[in-house]
Write an enzyme that holds these catalytic residues in place. Structure first.
Site, PDB file in Angstrom:
ATOM      1  N   GLU A  55       0.967  -1.197   0.020  1.00 18.79           N
ATOM      2  CA  GLU A  55       0.067  -0.077   0.032  1.00 18.79           C
ATOM      3  C   GLU A  55       0.865   1.242  -0.086  1.00 18.79           C
ATOM      4  OE1 GLU A  55      -3.167   0.388  -0.467  1.00 18.79           O
ATOM      5  OE2 GLU A  55      -3.396  -1.639  -0.668  1.00 18.79           O
ATOM      6  N   TYR A 138      -6.939   6.393   4.115  1.00 18.18           N
ATOM      7  CA  TYR A 138      -6.956   5.434   3.172  1.00 18.18           C
ATOM      8  C   TYR A 138      -6.179   4.119   3.400  1.00 18.18           C
ATOM      9  CZ  TYR A 138      -5.702   2.528  -0.635  1.00 18.18           C
ATOM     10  OH  TYR A 138      -5.307   1.520  -1.429  1.00 18.18           O
ATOM     11  N   ASP A 156      -9.576   4.661  -2.910  1.00 18.22           N
ATOM     12  CA  ASP A 156      -8.256   5.104  -4.007  1.00 18.22           C
ATOM     13  C   ASP A 156      -8.760   5.480  -5.116  1.00 18.22           C
ATOM     14  OD1 ASP A 156      -8.955   2.966  -5.604  1.00 18.22           O
ATOM     15  OD2 ASP A 156      -6.622   2.352  -5.935  1.00 18.22           O
TER      16      ASP A 156
END
Length: 310
Positions: A55, A138, A156
Site C-alpha cells: 500500500e 486510506y 483510492d
C-alpha cells in the site's frame, strides 16, 4: 439504494437513477473472481506486513514498477522488526526509483512503531493502524480490509472513479476526496464483513483494469448496464481541470538525480559529485535543501552528504 441523487437523463430523455448497491455487488464480485490479477500482496503468505508495504509503494506508482521493488523489500525485510533495525537511509536506498521517497521514511517509521508498540505485528484495529506514523485514512482502511478482512470503505483513485461513473454519473471524481464520496462508499459497502473486504478489492481492480481514466472498456464492464454515466451518454467532465503531473525539468527530477547519487554511493558523497548531476545551481541547491529538510539527506561536516542514519 444509495441516497446520492443523479439528475441525469438517458438518450431518450428519461431520468437515470443509480442502481441499488445489491445490484452492483454480485456482478463486480463475480468479475473479480474471474479476472483478478495474481499479485504477491494478495497471496495468503504476504500477511499484513506485505499488504502494508504494497500500500505504501502503490501510492501514485503503477503495479509494474512496484513488483520488483516489493519482492526485493520483502526478501530483505520480511517483518517490520527487520526494517526497524536498519538505518532509515537503507529504506531510502532500497526504495530505488519508485518516486516520492518520503514514503520510504514513513514506512520505516511505521515499522519502528509496530516493533515498539505492537510486538512486531501489524495491528488489526483501524484506530491502531491510523495511529502509526505515515498511515492515513486510506492506508489504515486498506490494511484492515485487505489484510484482516474487515469492513471498511477503501477509497483510492480507481475506486473513486468507478463510483463516480456508476453511481453519480460523472466521468471523473473531484480532485480531492469529499464527504459525499465517503458517504457513498459507506452506502455501497456490503453488510457482511468478508464480502465487504472482497468488494473493496474488486471495485479497485475494476477501476485499474476496465474503468480506467482514459479509454474505459465498457464492453468488459460487469456493471455497464447499470452505470449511470454510460446510460446518460457519457457526459464529458465539466468540473475543475484535472491535475496533470510533469516531471522533466522540475525540482522532483533534480531531487531524483541527487538521491540516485547517494543511493549508489557506499559512504558519504562530496558536494562536487552532487553538483555534477544538474547544471542549474539555484534549482540544484533548492532541491538539495528540500531533501535535507525532508530528512532524506543528511549533511555532514566538510561539505559531505549521505542518506540518513538515524
Amino acid at each position: 439504494m444509495t441516497s446520492i441523487d443523479a439528475p441525469l437523463t438517458d438518450l431518450t430523455g428519461l431520468p437515470v437513477a443509480p442502481a441499488p448497491a445489491e445490484e452492483l455487488h454480485g456482478p463486480v464480485l463475480a468479475w473479480f473472481d474471474r479476472h483478478a490479477r495474481d499479485l504477491p500482496w494478495r497471496r495468503p503468505e504476504a500477511g499484513a506486513w506485505g499488504v502494508m508495504v504494497s500500500e505504501f509503494m502503490l501510492q501514485q506508482t503503477p503495479v509494474v514498477r512496484v513488483l520488483p521493488v516489493y519482492e526485493q523489500w520483502l526478501a530483505r525485510w520480511p517483518r517490520p522488526a527487520d526494517l526497524a533495525a536498519e538505518a532509515p537511509g537503507e529504506a531510502v536506498r532500497a526504495w530505488g526509483r519508485l518516486g516520492y521517497p518520503r514514503r520510504a521514511l514513513r514506512l520505516h517509521a511505521a515499522a519502528q512503531a509496530i516493533t515498539e508498540r505492537h510486538g512486531g505485528d501489524v495491528p488489526r484495529g483501524h484506530a491502531q493502524l491510523l495511529a502509526l506514523p505515515g498511515i492515513g485514512e486510506y492506508t489504515a482502511a486498506a490494511v484492515a480490509s485487505f489484510a484482516y478482512g474487515q469492513r471498511h470503505a477503501v477509497l483510492d483513485t480507481n475506486v473513486r472513479r468507478v463510483f463516480a461513473r456508476a453511481a453519480t454519473g460523472v466521468q471523473y471524481p473531484p480532485n480531492a476526496t469529499t464527504a459525499a464520496e465517503r458517504r457513498l462508499a459507506r452506502e455501497l459497502l456490503p453488510r457482511d464483513e468478508g464480502t465487504a473486504a472482497r468488494w473493496a478489492a474488486a471495485s479497485m481492480e475494476l477501476g485499474a483494469l476496465v474503468c480506467t481514466a482514459r479509454n474505459e472498456d465498457c464492453g468488459r464492464c460487469p456493471i455497464a448496464a447499470r452505470c449511470v454515466w454510460r446510460l446518460s451518454g457519457k457526459p464529458a467532465h465539466d468540473g475543475p481541470p484535472r491535475r496533470g503531473q510533469t516531471y522533466a525539468g522540475t525540482d522532483r527530477q533534480v531531487r531524483g538525480r541527487l538521491l540516485a547519487v547517494l543511493r549508489e554511493a557506499v559512504g558519504a558523497v562530496p558536494q562536487a559529485a552532487l553538483d555534477a548531476v544538474w547544471d542549474e545551481p539555484v534549482q540544484r541547491a533548492r532541491a538539495l535543501d528540500g531533501l535535507v529538510s525532508d530528512g532524506l539527506v543528511e549533511p555532514l561536516e566538510g561539505g559531505l552528504y549521505r542518506l540518513p542514519q538515524s
